[in-house]
Write a protein that holds these residues in place. Structure first.
Motif, PDB file in Angstrom:
ATOM      1  N   GLY A 135      29.132   3.878   2.712  1.00 52.29           N
ATOM      2  CA  GLY A 135      28.341   3.452   3.857  1.00 52.29           C
ATOM      3  C   GLY A 135      28.720   4.068   5.189  1.00 52.29           C
ATOM      4  O   GLY A 135      28.323   3.551   6.240  1.00 52.29           O
ATOM      5  N   THR A 163      28.421   6.485   8.303  1.00 56.21           N
ATOM      6  CA  THR A 163      27.168   6.866   8.936  1.00 56.21           C
ATOM      7  C   THR A 163      26.899   8.362   8.912  1.00 56.21           C
ATOM      8  O   THR A 163      25.758   8.794   8.699  1.00 56.21           O
ATOM      9  CB  THR A 163      27.178   6.410  10.418  1.00 56.21           C
ATOM     10  OG1 THR A 163      27.581   5.040  10.503  1.00 56.21           O
ATOM     11  CG2 THR A 163      25.813   6.576  11.050  1.00 56.21           C
ATOM     12  N   ARG A 177      22.497   9.476   1.749  1.00 56.34           N
ATOM     13  CA  ARG A 177      22.141   8.583   2.851  1.00 56.34           C
ATOM     14  C   ARG A 177      22.662   9.048   4.209  1.00 56.34           C
ATOM     15  O   ARG A 177      21.950   8.944   5.201  1.00 56.34           O
ATOM     16  CB  ARG A 177      22.669   7.162   2.564  1.00 56.34           C
ATOM     17  CG  ARG A 177      21.972   6.475   1.394  1.00 56.34           C
ATOM     18  CD  ARG A 177      22.687   5.183   1.009  1.00 56.34           C
ATOM     19  NE  ARG A 177      24.022   5.438   0.482  1.00 56.34           N
ATOM     20  CZ  ARG A 177      24.269   5.764  -0.790  1.00 56.34           C
ATOM     21  NH1 ARG A 177      23.279   5.856  -1.654  1.00 56.34           N
ATOM     22  NH2 ARG A 177      25.504   5.983  -1.202  1.00 56.34           N
TER      23      ARG A 177
END
Length: 323
Positions: free
Chosen positions: A38, A40, A71
């Motif tokens: 996760g 960024t 992501r």
């Protein structure tokens, strides 16, 4: 939650090609791990002909990172615009934008090392005009329409996916950079916490009748390394931090302002200064920073120590922020 960044410039003084290959592959594995946890953003950068093997090809590296992740964003901060062919740069960014679904962020600067311009055969005195041309060309090229370029009609394909175009910011610490961003209606990324330059940029937006925004570094944007025992890391690996700090300092003239500028001449001074910080996971979570920038392979840091720092950051510091 703060913005979390893992920075890679792949510096490795004296490394052999085999050692550099292992470092590059480890960086991709670290990026994939960061994506899974996760984080960024991955940030990379561009410098040329540096003895310590500083990364010269940020978009090649960015493409590899984007292919290894799903992501996180990848920021090139900064591409030295005048050293690039504008049409080829437009094509490369468009392809990466399509491949990544818009996860590439480009910060365009003009650099601060005359020797890089000399190496490329580009006139240092023309850097501002060349940067204007690069930025205008990118914006025209990404429309997919024909346009006039250096006395001929050209067209760049494919069009990128992002609308109105891939995210492009103008970087710098000068009024000229702020004016350039405002004139073109592009967001501005000061290279340090410079509220007065943000105000100047916003005044120029009004003057030019354009729209834009500022991505301002926080007043404190230290480069982080996470460790169970910070004293051990400073004692054993402090030279890696100092190597990078002294390299940066040797390049920057008095008028260059940077969020990571150091004046330290020893490991002890560097530790006291706070530009580079070695923190425990708990200290990291308690710092209250808006941006957490981890630099796991700083200055040729051994891969195993870089991995240790990244895992502590992802598995202990970040969960504590949620708590």
């Amino acid at each position: 939650m703060p913005v979390t960044v893992v920075r890679f410039n792949l510096v490795a003084p004296g490394a052999s090609p085999a050692e550099l290959g292992a470092r590059y592959r480890a960086a991709l594995e670290m990026a994939a791990y960061a994506d899974e946890h996760g984080i960024t953003m991955v940030q990379t950068e561009e410098h040329h002909g540096v003895e310590n093997n500083w990364l010269p090809s940020p978009f090649v590296f960015a493409g590899a990172v984007l292919g290894a992740t799903r992501r996180l964003a990848v920021t090139v901060s900064a591409v030295i615009g005048p050293l690039h062919d504008p049409l080829r740069l437009a094509e490369d960014i468009a392809v990466l934008d399509l491949l990544s679904g818009g996860r590439l962020v480009t910060v365009a600067g003009i650099g601060y090392r005359p020797e890089e311009y000399a190496r490329a055969g580009v006139e240092w005195a023309r850097r501002g005009r060349l940067q204007d041309e690069v930025l205008r060309t990118l914006l025209r090229a990404w429309t997919g329409e024909e346009f006039a370029y250096r006395g001929r009609t050209v067209r760049v394909t494919p069009r990128p996916a992002s609308e109105p175009h891939p995210l492009l910011l103008v970087g710098g610490s000068s009024r000229a950079a702020a004016r350039r961003a405002a004139r073109l209606g592009l967001p501005f990324f000061p290279s340090a916490h410079l509220p007065e330059l943000e105000a100047y940029y916003k005044e120029r937006l009004v003057e030019y009748g354009t729209q834009g925004w500022v991505m301002m570094p926080a007043a404190q944007t230290p480069l982080l390394h996470i460790a169970e025992d910070p004293d051990r890391v400073w004692a054993k690996y402090g030279g890696h931090f100092l190597h990078e700090a002294r390299t940066y300092a040797s390049w920057q003239s008095a008028d260059i302002r940077s969020a990571v500028r150091s004046r330290a001449t020893s490991v002890e001074e560097l530790r006291a200064e706070g530009v580079y910080r070695v923190l425990t996971p708990e200290q990291c979570a308690a710092e209250g920073l808006d941006n957490l920038v981890l630099h796991p392979l700083v200055g040729g840091m051994p891969l195993e120590e870089g991995w240790r720092s990244l895992r502590l950051f992802a598995e202990r510091a970040l969960p504590a922020l949620d708590g």
